[in-house]
Design a protein around this motif. Sequence first.
Motif, PDB file in Angstrom:
ATOM      1  N   THR A 111       0.844  -1.194   0.000  1.00 50.86           N
ATOM      2  CA  THR A 111       0.000   0.000   0.000  1.00 50.86           C
ATOM      3  C   THR A 111       0.878   1.242   0.000  1.00 50.86           C
ATOM      4  O   THR A 111       2.034   1.208   0.365  1.00 50.86           O
ATOM      5  CB  THR A 111      -0.921   0.025   1.232  1.00 50.86           C
ATOM      6  OG1 THR A 111      -0.135   0.091   2.409  1.00 50.86           O
ATOM      7  CG2 THR A 111      -1.835  -1.185   1.268  1.00 50.86           C
ATOM      8  N   ALA A 112       0.301   2.341  -0.427  1.00 43.76           N
ATOM      9  CA  ALA A 112       1.051   3.601  -0.422  1.00 43.76           C
ATOM     10  C   ALA A 112       0.314   4.583   0.475  1.00 43.76           C
ATOM     11  O   ALA A 112      -0.882   4.786   0.285  1.00 43.76           O
ATOM     12  CB  ALA A 112       1.166   4.146  -1.834  1.00 43.76           C
ATOM     13  N   PRO A 113       0.931   5.161   1.449  1.00 44.10           N
ATOM     14  CA  PRO A 113       2.306   4.929   1.866  1.00 44.10           C
ATOM     15  C   PRO A 113       2.425   3.621   2.632  1.00 44.10           C
ATOM     16  O   PRO A 113       1.490   3.211   3.313  1.00 44.10           O
ATOM     17  CB  PRO A 113       2.606   6.118   2.780  1.00 44.10           C
ATOM     18  CG  PRO A 113       1.282   6.462   3.369  1.00 44.10           C
ATOM     19  CD  PRO A 113       0.263   6.166   2.291  1.00 44.10           C
ATOM     20  N   ALA A 114       3.563   2.989   2.500  1.00 44.46           N
ATOM     21  CA  ALA A 114       3.802   1.732   3.223  1.00 44.46           C
ATOM     22  C   ALA A 114       4.099   2.040   4.687  1.00 44.46           C
ATOM     23  O   ALA A 114       4.814   2.987   4.994  1.00 44.46           O
ATOM     24  CB  ALA A 114       4.974   0.990   2.600  1.00 44.46           C
ATOM     25  N   HIS A 115       3.519   1.265   5.570  1.00 42.76           N
ATOM     26  CA  HIS A 115       3.774   1.391   7.005  1.00 42.76           C
ATOM     27  C   HIS A 115       4.409   0.081   7.463  1.00 42.76           C
ATOM     28  O   HIS A 115       3.718  -0.922   7.593  1.00 42.76           O
ATOM     29  CB  HIS A 115       2.474   1.683   7.761  1.00 42.76           C
ATOM     30  CG  HIS A 115       1.855   2.978   7.339  1.00 42.76           C
ATOM     31  ND1 HIS A 115       0.612   3.044   6.756  1.00 42.76           N
ATOM     32  CD2 HIS A 115       2.317   4.251   7.386  1.00 42.76           C
ATOM     33  CE1 HIS A 115       0.324   4.306   6.479  1.00 42.76           C
ATOM     34  NE2 HIS A 115       1.350   5.055   6.850  1.00 42.76           N
ATOM     35  N   PRO A 116       5.724   0.088   7.722  1.00 44.73           N
ATOM     36  CA  PRO A 116       6.459  -1.160   7.928  1.00 44.73           C
ATOM     37  C   PRO A 116       6.369  -1.783   9.318  1.00 44.73           C
ATOM     38  O   PRO A 116       6.912  -2.845   9.537  1.00 44.73           O
ATOM     39  CB  PRO A 116       7.903  -0.742   7.631  1.00 44.73           C
ATOM     40  CG  PRO A 116       7.944   0.694   8.037  1.00 44.73           C
ATOM     41  CD  PRO A 116       6.595   1.256   7.669  1.00 44.73           C
ATOM     42  N   ASP A 117       5.696  -1.114  10.255  1.00 46.92           N
ATOM     43  CA  ASP A 117       5.660  -1.633  11.621  1.00 46.92           C
ATOM     44  C   ASP A 117       4.231  -1.798  12.116  1.00 46.92           C
ATOM     45  O   ASP A 117       3.350  -0.995  11.792  1.00 46.92           O
ATOM     46  CB  ASP A 117       6.394  -0.682  12.578  1.00 46.92           C
ATOM     47  CG  ASP A 117       7.853  -0.503  12.213  1.00 46.92           C
ATOM     48  OD1 ASP A 117       8.523  -1.527  11.983  1.00 46.92           O
ATOM     49  OD2 ASP A 117       8.312   0.646  12.155  1.00 46.92           O
ATOM     50  N   LEU A 118       4.027  -2.832  12.919  1.00 46.54           N
ATOM     51  CA  LEU A 118       2.736  -3.002  13.586  1.00 46.54           C
ATOM     52  C   LEU A 118       2.745  -2.175  14.869  1.00 46.54           C
ATOM     53  O   LEU A 118       3.681  -2.268  15.662  1.00 46.54           O
ATOM     54  CB  LEU A 118       2.500  -4.470  13.937  1.00 46.54           C
ATOM     55  CG  LEU A 118       2.368  -5.431  12.764  1.00 46.54           C
ATOM     56  CD1 LEU A 118       2.251  -6.861  13.264  1.00 46.54           C
ATOM     57  CD2 LEU A 118       1.169  -5.068  11.918  1.00 46.54           C
ATOM     58  N   GLY A 178      -3.846   5.761   6.063  1.00 43.85           N
ATOM     59  CA  GLY A 178      -3.636   7.158   6.399  1.00 43.85           C
ATOM     60  C   GLY A 178      -2.209   7.562   6.116  1.00 43.85           C
ATOM     61  O   GLY A 178      -1.400   6.771   5.637  1.00 43.85           O
ATOM     62  N   ARG A 179      -1.881   8.809   6.458  1.00 44.57           N
ATOM     63  CA  ARG A 179      -0.513   9.276   6.237  1.00 44.57           C
ATOM     64  C   ARG A 179       0.470   8.599   7.179  1.00 44.57           C
ATOM     65  O   ARG A 179       1.595   8.319   6.814  1.00 44.57           O
ATOM     66  CB  ARG A 179      -0.430  10.784   6.416  1.00 44.57           C
ATOM     67  CG  ARG A 179      -1.087  11.534   5.282  1.00 44.57           C
ATOM     68  CD  ARG A 179      -0.897  13.011   5.419  1.00 44.57           C
ATOM     69  NE  ARG A 179      -1.288  13.426   6.776  1.00 44.57           N
ATOM     70  CZ  ARG A 179      -1.073  14.619   7.282  1.00 44.57           C
ATOM     71  NH1 ARG A 179      -0.458  15.531   6.565  1.00 44.57           N
ATOM     72  NH2 ARG A 179      -1.462  14.927   8.491  1.00 44.57           N
ATOM     73  N   ARG A 180       0.041   8.354   8.425  1.00 43.62           N
ATOM     74  CA  ARG A 180       0.947   7.783   9.421  1.00 43.62           C
ATOM     75  C   ARG A 180       0.570   6.373   9.856  1.00 43.62           C
ATOM     76  O   ARG A 180       1.420   5.629  10.323  1.00 43.62           O
ATOM     77  CB  ARG A 180       0.986   8.671  10.651  1.00 43.62           C
ATOM     78  CG  ARG A 180       1.556  10.019  10.379  1.00 43.62           C
ATOM     79  CD  ARG A 180       1.583  10.823  11.638  1.00 43.62           C
ATOM     80  NE  ARG A 180       1.938  12.194  11.338  1.00 43.62           N
ATOM     81  CZ  ARG A 180       2.598  12.959  12.149  1.00 43.62           C
ATOM     82  NH1 ARG A 180       2.964  12.509  13.323  1.00 43.62           N
ATOM     83  NH2 ARG A 180       2.885  14.192  11.810  1.00 43.62           N
TER      84      ARG A 180
END
Length: 106
Positions: free
Chosen positions: A55-62, A88-90
Amino acid sequence: MTTYELDRAIASTPGDDGLRHLVLTADWNTPNGTANGGYVLAVLARATLDEAATTAPAHPDLLTVSVSYFKPPTPGDAAVEVTTLRVGRRVSVHQAVLLQNGATVA
């Protein structure tokens, strides 16, 4: 890069059906022969992170995880269905369902 046994045991591959496919191992079974809950959670978390990376933006952490166990999975073929609920953005929100033999396991 070192690949650990757990990394191999929780790895899944995307299928043409929109699911992530894997083979559950008996290596992390409890003494009563069912999969350890932490192992099941690791399978769901890895599949979610792999899908979230697309997904964009990628969020690499849970940031947080919650799981409901419906029945113990058995060693063998399984699939994880990951649904992106919000990006979302963050922070992004995903839902992951572990399926085995057409039934929801966790």
